[in-house]
Write an enzyme that holds these catalytic residues in place. Structure first.
Site, PDB file in Angstrom:
ATOM      1  N   LYS A  95      -5.615   5.045   8.658  1.00 18.83           N
ATOM      2  CA  LYS A  95      -4.765   5.695   7.978  1.00 18.83           C
ATOM      3  C   LYS A  95      -5.514   6.927   8.369  1.00 18.83           C
ATOM      4  CE  LYS A  95      -3.084   1.576   4.890  1.00 18.83           C
ATOM      5  NZ  LYS A  95      -3.214   1.608   3.170  1.00 18.83           N
ATOM      6  N   SER A 117       0.479  -1.571  -0.245  1.00 14.96           N
ATOM      7  CA  SER A 117      -0.161   0.059   0.303  1.00 14.96           C
ATOM      8  C   SER A 117       1.349   1.250  -0.306  1.00 14.96           C
ATOM      9  CB  SER A 117      -0.755   0.171   1.029  1.00 14.96           C
ATOM     10  OG  SER A 117      -0.463   0.300   2.152  1.00 14.96           O
TER      11      SER A 117
END
Ligand SMILES: [Ca+2]
Ligand SMILES: [Ca+2]
Ligand SMILES: [Ca+2]
Ligand SMILES: [Ca+2]
Ligand SMILES: [Ca+2]
Ligand SMILES: [Ca+2]
Ligand SMILES: [Ca+2]
Ligand SMILES: [Ca+2]
Ligand SMILES: [Ca+2]
Ligand SMILES: [Ca+2]
Ligand SMILES: [Ca+2]
Ligand SMILES: [Ca+2]
Lengths: 216, 216, 216, 216, 216, 216
Positions: free
Chosen positions: A143, A100
């Site tokens: 996140k 990611s």
């Protein structure tokens, strides 16, 4: 997480080669510094920061995307034969893995090689493919929370994570601006701004580096 | 599977170097994107996507088949001494293995090096041998189901899997056209179309690449 | 075993670089295709097919026997500095090991480099030593049964396995012709026929390859 | 053991590069063929036969002893830059280890590079050190028994194993002649005979090989 | 710990290439000698002392920071193509790991390549990042205790460990002077002194090394 | 231990490249032969004798100390680009590890490259650091006992092991002369004698080796 050590001035990026990624571990979200540097060498590519196999491959893909788009940037790939690149992800003792951080890796490499610092206050997350597509990732909620806490103002997410916007905490939503990217050209536009990017590419054309490499 | 993230436009292939394979895992069939790219370099071949030993060897065989047929394509192998090739199979975090993506690997490499995008809407599965034969594979039922769901219109299967046609769900049969390939020349004819293939080979003859490599 | 997929025309070998070996596993005998190919390169030797350590060393010995006899074949070893060789043993997903394919490996390499296809319908088994001796192997009964079922007509066995002839099924004995080889020159005589072998060696002398390599 | 397959003519050595060693395993003594060959190449050294770490290091020491004594042999080490050496110990599937084949390895290499076959009917055992000393080994009783059974007439043992002579079976003692070596010059004298060795060295001086390497 | 063997004269550093780090293990703090040396070679970088993965990467980062700042030092990186560097951390049998010796590694490398010994009596601890930032580390209490016991007078700590000052034993506080560094330029100023550093850089300009490399 | 096989003449060293170390294992002390040899080559460094990681690093440090002091010896490091060095520690089957043979490794390498045999009857033990310091080691009692039994007359110990003298058996004390070394220059003085060392260095100056390397 490293962000508890971050001081205000840390996310003000003034050096080319630095990008902020967002990671997601069992203990929550984290802001990752991606640091890339270069110096005269023999074309080696060094990769440190206790990166796992998947993250290493992700950097490899990010570098290849840059190289296959080098002509679009008026970037002379010959430069990479007489310079080494080193990409590091602090903190050095913490193992990191996963795909990611792909677009952040790509942005750090592009920033380094175009000699163009990222705009400040932007963090990003998204898997990169070799064609430059941005694939969706997990942990959007965690996140973005970590990004907000670290003082980040803008977050780039994959187009296909647009549906995860609703899961983000309202408090976090207020603090952050969201951009969605389907491919790496979207990422570059947001990370650098179209005019700055064009100016940097223009600067590269009659570049002193080329002279150096020809000297050799 | 990755296909749940695929948007309509994803299987419209417009770039050389991309092919669609079909994989078969314990959780069912899957559509695999094979992405190959190239850029000026020193002849390295990079392979990413958490590929297992058997799949890595399969790519190696696919590349050797292309090389041993290079003369038929009027392709100057010298080109591979001053370019790097990178082949990647997203999603980057999912381990993949097995020989059944062999002909898709071969097609991606051929597409890249002949600078010829595949025809859209075609996926394929089949083991490749060094002589260019196509060996039968397993999971035909599951793979074709996944292809149909992803919007694929045409599927290439090994000649020796013709007998497995009867196991395919009638609904799936209606949505797909099947082609059977005994060797890689059959595959190329279906994937590119004979006229497009001939035109691409013709284009290669007085190719600017050759000039570049001679300059060196 | 792979032979259940073999169609009639598969054991008709028309390409240089292919030989048929006989393997012996816990589930019985098997016919192994040994495929070798070559193309312009930098002298690499690639080996695929999930081969175990012993089989890899066996190929290495086979190649060295060819090289140390190159002068006898009027073969210019310089050729191997500007070509790559790839040897593959399908099926790609099945692990294979053991030294008993040694003489088949040697035959495939010789066939490739002398540009001379093997005679059709011949399979062989036997360990090769660096001096070119043929050492005895196990599983003669099972291997010959597999050969007969696959339509093989002629089998080459090590001289020291002559005593195992009596164990072979009478039905199998009827279908097969047996040759016994003490060293690799015996193998070549049977696999290619003395006149064809001599003609191929004669052809090699003023060979276009040599011209290519000198050009460089 | 391999010796049950040995025919009478097998221990008649007529090729340079072959030596007979004696090994000692849990199932008794064994005669080991050491086969070394060479061909034009780039100076590689290949080692096969499922050799363990200790035996591999032993070959490495044997080669270094030869190289450090090359001047004594009037052997031009330049030869090893344009030839490959391959050393193999059949049978290929049997793992072998230990330092006791050291002097046999040295003898095979010396035989190969001086182009001088060993005298027939001689087997040997002893660890080699980098200074060329011969260190004592174990299993003298079992090794000499295996040698006698295989038709060997002469056995070379380390000087420091002289005391083990009394343990050897009287029947075996009658069939074998024993030589004891303190260093590798003793070994060479016995293995080749002083006059043959001198003649071979003399031949090397204005050697056609040197011409080949200079051509390059 | 190694410090029980340290004699008074050991921490008087008079050689370029040596720096004192502070480590923290389960048995307490320790003073680490970092020794770097160089000699004519082919540009190899050797790393010994039973260093773990994280510490190896830390050295790699330290070296890259030096290289990316080489221009600031008027240091010609060409020098590293014809010299080898060896960095060792005694005692040789004790495994060491972690990122906290990063700035000491950087200081040892800088001392070696600028040919400038560190000022005596200084030890340091801190993780280095590729941008030259100094990240905080753990074990401040134990490390400073070990430093005081070994006769160290001055300790460099990361800026972000300033808050840990209060945990240090008052006795230890009396014996030591503390400096805090936010980035590597702070470290160099303390370790070498600004005037000595400037003088050393000035000396490098018309340096005999450059002549040597050009000769080549 | 190997010493039970040592004959009287074994510790009379007459060849350059040999040094006697002292090791300490669970079964007591042992005398280790360090054998180093060289021959024309491409600058490889081979290391055999079943050496563990720590001992391998110790040799690496010993070699670097020699190289960084090469100028003091009037030794032209260019010599190491066209010669291979091989260092071996018999017996080949016995695993060895630890840093305590460091100064013996350094002495063997120096003896080899200065072409100067050690004085006879001397054994030594001590860890070497990259600056040439000699660090203390364990097992002094057992090592000196083994030395005395093997007929050694003189033992070199690290300066910091002076305090262990009292633990040595009085019988052993009578048979041995002890020297203590703080750094490698102390070691060389004892191992070679100052006049012999100076003479050897003087001889190196207009050395035929240099001519050889320039020829190339
Ligand atoms: Ca993995
Ligand atoms: Ca889209
Ligand atoms: Ca495997
Ligand atoms: Ca067919
Ligand atoms: Ca094995
Ligand atoms: Ca015979
Ligand atoms: Ca081992
Ligand atoms: Ca003697
Ligand atoms: Ca690790
Ligand atoms: Ca600050
Ligand atoms: Ca270790
Ligand atoms: Ca002292």
């Amino acid at each position: 997480g490293i962000e508890k050590f971050m001081r205000e001035d840390d996310i003000k990026i003034t050096t080319p080669g630095v990008a902020l990624g967002l990671a997601y571990t069992t203990v929550g979200g984290e802001v990752l510094f991606i640091e890339a540097t270069q110096y005269p060498g023999k074309g080696d590519f060094k990769l440190t920061g206790q990166l796992g196999d998947v993250m290493k491959e992700s950097v490899s893909a990010a570098l290849s995307v840059f190289k296959s788009k080098a002509a679009d940037f008026d970037f002379d790939l010959e430069h990479l034969n007489n310079h080494d690149i080193h990409l590091h992800v602090p903190a050095g003792a913490i193992p990191k893995d996963g795909p990611s951080a792909g677009i952040a890796m790509f942005t750090a490499i592009t920033s380094l090689l175009l000699n163009l610092p990222m705009k400040s206050g932007i963090a990003m997350t998204g898997e990169i493919t070799l064609r430059g597509k941005v694939l969706p990732i997990g942990g959007v909620k965690e996140k973005t929370l970590a990004a907000a806490r670290a003082g980040i103002k803008t977050v780039i997410l994959p187009e296909d994570n647009r549906r995860d916007l609703e899961d983000i905490d309202p408090q976090v939503q207020k603090k952050l601006t969201f951009h969605f990217a389907a491919d790496v050209s979207d990422v570059l536009t947001i990370a650098f701004g179209q005019p700055r990017l064009k100016a940097a590419i223009k600067k590269l054309k009659p570049h002193p580096r080329k002279a150096t490499s020809e000297k050799k």
